[in-house]
Write an enzyme that holds these catalytic residues in place. Structure first.
Site, mmCIF file in Angstrom:
data_model
loop_
_atom_site.group_PDB
_atom_site.id
_atom_site.type_symbol
_atom_site.label_atom_id
_atom_site.label_comp_id
_atom_site.label_asym_id
_atom_site.label_seq_id
_atom_site.Cartn_x
_atom_site.Cartn_y
_atom_site.Cartn_z
ATOM 1 N N GLN A 201 32.256 50.619 57.718
ATOM 2 C CA GLN A 201 32.036 49.320 57.055
ATOM 3 C C GLN A 201 33.350 48.607 56.726
ATOM 4 O OE1 GLN A 201 29.119 47.920 56.732
ATOM 5 N NE2 GLN A 201 27.783 49.638 57.211
ATOM 6 N N LYS A 224 28.950 47.788 64.774
ATOM 7 C CA LYS A 224 29.061 47.070 63.496
ATOM 8 C C LYS A 224 30.269 46.137 63.520
ATOM 9 C CE LYS A 224 27.309 51.081 60.960
ATOM 10 N NZ LYS A 224 25.908 50.783 60.655
ATOM 11 N N CYS A 362 20.206 55.061 54.113
ATOM 12 C CA CYS A 362 20.795 56.388 54.429
ATOM 13 C C CYS A 362 21.747 56.846 53.332
ATOM 14 C CB CYS A 362 21.521 56.386 55.783
ATOM 15 S SG CYS A 362 20.462 56.040 57.161
HETATM 16 N N1 7TS Z 1 28.996 55.501 57.723
HETATM 17 C C1 7TS Z 1 28.729 54.341 57.127
HETATM 18 C C2 7TS Z 1 29.541 53.923 55.935
HETATM 19 C C3 7TS Z 1 27.717 53.516 57.636
HETATM 20 O O1 7TS Z 1 27.473 52.359 57.055
HETATM 21 C C4 7TS Z 1 26.969 53.943 58.761
HETATM 22 C C5 7TS Z 1 25.809 53.164 59.287
HETATM 23 C C6 7TS Z 1 27.316 55.154 59.363
HETATM 24 C C7 7TS Z 1 28.317 55.916 58.811
HETATM 25 C C8 7TS Z 1 26.638 55.643 60.624
HETATM 26 O O2 7TS Z 1 27.009 54.821 61.686
HETATM 27 P P1 7TS Z 1 26.371 55.032 63.141
HETATM 28 O O3 7TS Z 1 26.887 53.871 63.921
HETATM 29 O O4 7TS Z 1 26.870 56.333 63.649
HETATM 30 O O5 7TS Z 1 24.891 55.018 62.959
HETATM 31 N N2 7TS Z 1 25.200 52.344 58.340
HETATM 32 C C9 7TS Z 1 24.035 51.695 58.466
HETATM 33 C C10 7TS Z 1 23.563 50.840 57.486
HETATM 34 O O6 7TS Z 1 24.150 50.578 56.448
HETATM 35 N N3 7TS Z 1 22.386 50.325 57.885
HETATM 36 O O7 7TS Z 1 22.085 50.844 59.073
HETATM 37 C C11 7TS Z 1 23.108 51.694 59.462
#
Ligand code: 7TS
Length: 404
Positions: A201, A224, A362
Site C-alpha cells: 500500500q 495495486k 483481510c
Molecule cells: N499486504 C497488504 C498491506 C495489502 O494491502 C494486500 C492486499 C496484500 C498484502 C496482499 O496483496 P496481494 O496482491 O498478494 O493479494 N490488500 C487488499 C485489500 O486491501 N483489499 O483487497 C486486497
C-alpha cells in the site's frame, strides 16, 4: 497544477456507466486500474515478441529476454536499489512474503522469535505463523493504540537477540496508517534481526528509497500500482538472498543438476523457477513509467488532498465512525455508518455506481481490536476527483435515509 482529466482519459475502464450512473472507483487499495500504456504493453508483447525468456537462441526469445530484463532494471532504478540482481519477479505481495517466510523455515529454531504488528494483512501473518509452527519459533507482535498507530515504544521490550526477523507493513490497507518503518528497521538492526517491509500500500502512493530505508526485504504487488495482476516484486539484499533456501524448484533456478543432487543459481534466478509471467513483468515497467511521468510526489499530494476533503465531508455527514486516525495517514478511509451493516452500505453504493470495499479487508485482528465485524472502505488513486467525493457524499446521504 495536475490536469486530472488528462490522466483519466488514459483509463478507458473509468469511462463507463454502472446502473445508468458514471462509475466511481474507490477500491484502489484492492486493485488499481491500468492505464492504456500498460494494456498496450501486454497486447504488444503477444503481437510482437511472445516466446520464452532466458532459453532461446532465436531472435524473439532474445527480444523477450531483453524486454523483461530491461523492466527489472527500470524497477531497480525506481526503488533506488543497488543491483538488478536484488529484484525478483514474483506473483505479488503474498508470494514475496511466502518466499522469505518459507526460507526462514530452514533458519528458525526453537527459542528464536519473529515479530509482526497488530496492523498486518493476513498475508503478513499466516506465513509467519506457519514458519513458527514448523520450527518451534515464537511469534510476537507490536501492538497498536486506538488511533491505529503502532506503539513503537513497546518495540524495545519485544526486540531481543532472539529476534530473527521483523515483518511489518509500510501502510495499513485497512486504517491507512503510515508506519515509522525507518525507526523499526534501525531498531531491529541493532539486535541483528532482518526486516521485511510489506510495501503493497505504499509503492503506488509515495516515494520509496530502498538504500535510504535499508530494509533486508521489501515486497509489493503490480496490480495495486497501475500494473497488471499476477506480478509483484521481492527486493532482497544480494548477500542474504544467495544464502536463502529457494521456495520452488524447477527450470532456470539451478546451477547444476544430477539425478541425485543439484546446486542452485544465484539471485534473482534462484527464486524464479519456471516460466515467469513475462508480459506482466514487462508491463509493470510501463506502470512505473506512468507513475514517474506524473511524479510520485504529485500523486501523494493529490491523494492527501482527497483524503482530507473526504474525511471532512464524512464527519460533516454525521453518524459516521472512522477507524484509523493516525496523524500520518495515506489515502484510505475505513468507516461505518452507525446502526448500519457495512455490506448494506456497500451494496447500495454499488447500485449508485460507486465501487467501495466492505468487510474485514483481510485484517481480522484489526476488526477484533475495534470490536467490529467490518467496515466500509474507500481508497484513492491519482484519477479520483473532488467531484467524485461530492457524489459519494451525496450517495451516503441517500444511504443514511434508507438505512436509518
Ligand atoms: N499486504 C497488504 C498491506 C495489502 O494491502 C494486500 C492486499 C496484500 C498484502 C496482499 O496483496 P496481494 O496482491 O498478494 O493479494 N490488500 C487488499 C485489500 O486491501 N483489499 O483487497 C486486497
Amino acid at each position: 497544477m495536475l490536469d486530472i482529466n488528462s490522466i483519466r482519459v488514459q483509463f478507458p475502464i473509468l469511462n463507463q456507466k454502472l446502473y445508468k450512473r458514471d462509475l466511481i472507483y474507490l477500491d484502489n487499495g484492492a486493485t488499481s486500474q491500468t492505464p492504456q500504456v500498460v494494456v498496450d504493453a501486454i497486447a504488444n508483447y503477444y503481437q510482437t515478441i511472445n516466446s520464452n525468456v532466458h532459453r532461446g537462441i532465436h531472435t524473439l526469445s532474445q527480444r523477450a529476454t531483453i524486454a523483461m530484463e530491461d523492466a527489472r532494471v527500470k524497477i531497480q532504478k525506481h526503488l533506488n536499489v543497488r543491483s538488478e540482481k536484488e529484484i525478483i519477479f514474483t506473483k505479488g505481495t503474498t508470494d514475496g512474503i511466502n518466499i522469505i517466510a518459507h526460507a526462514m523455515r530452514f533458519i528458525l529454531k526453537k527459542g528464536d522469535e519473529v515479530i509482526i504488528s497488530a496492523l498486518e494483512h493476513h498475508s503478513n501473518i499466516i506465513p509467519w505463523q506457519m514458519a513458527c509452527e514448523i520450527t518451534g519459533a515464537t511469534l510476537k507482535h507490536i501492538p497498536m493504540n486506538n488511533k491505529g498507530e503502532l506503539i513503537l515504544e513497546s518495540l524495545d521490550s519485544i526486540l531481543s537477540t532472539n529476534t530473527k526477523i521483523v515483518a511489518v507493513n509500510h501502510v495499513s490497507n485497512t486504517l491507512g496508517t503510515i508506519n515509522p518503518i525507518k525507526e523499526i528497521i534501525d531498531k531491529a538492526h541493532e539486535y541483528g534481526a532482518w526486516v521485511l517491509i510489506d510495501g503493497a500500500q505504499s509503492v503506488p502512493h509515495m516515494k520509496i528509497d530502498i538504500q535510504e530505508l535499508n530494509p533486508d526485504f521489501f515486497v509489493f504487488s503490480g496490480h495495486k500500482a497501475y500494473g497488471p495482476t499476477g506480478v509483484g516484486i521481492l527486493y532482497g539484499k544480494e548477500n542474504i538472498l544467495n544464502t536463502l533456501h529457494p521456495y520452488q524448484g524447477g527450470g532456470e533456478m539451478i546451477k547444476e543438476v544430477s539425478l541425485e543432487k543439484s546446486s542452485y543459481a544465484e539471485t534473482p534466478f534462484r527464486f524464479e523457477a519456471g516460466t515467469p509471467n513475462i508480459e506482466a513483468n514487462i508491463a509493470l515497467a510501463y506502470a512505473i513509467d506512468f507513475i514517474n511521468d506524473i511524479g510520485i510526489d504529485n500523486i501523494s499530494k493529490h491523494e492527501n488532498d482527497l483524503l482530507d476533503y473526504a474525511t471532512e465531508q464524512l464527519i460533516k455527514l454525521g453518524d459516521i465512525e472512522i477507524y484509523g486516525n493516525s496523524e500520518n495517514k495515506a489515502g484510505v478511509i475505513s468507516f461505518n455508518l452507525k446502526g448500519a451493516h457495512n455490506s448494506d452500505v456497500g451494496s447500495i453504493l454499488d447500485k449508485l455506481g460507486i465501487a467501495v470495499r466492505t468487510g474485514q479487508h483481510c485484517t481480522q485482528p484489526i476488526m477484533s481490536f475495534f470490536g467490529i465485524k467490518g467496515t466500509v472502505r474507500i481508497t484513492f488513486a491519482i484519477y479520483n476527483t473532488f467531484e467524485e467525493i461530492d457524489i459519494f457524499i451525496n450517495a451516503m446521504k441517500r444511504v443514511k435515509t434508507m438505512l436509518k
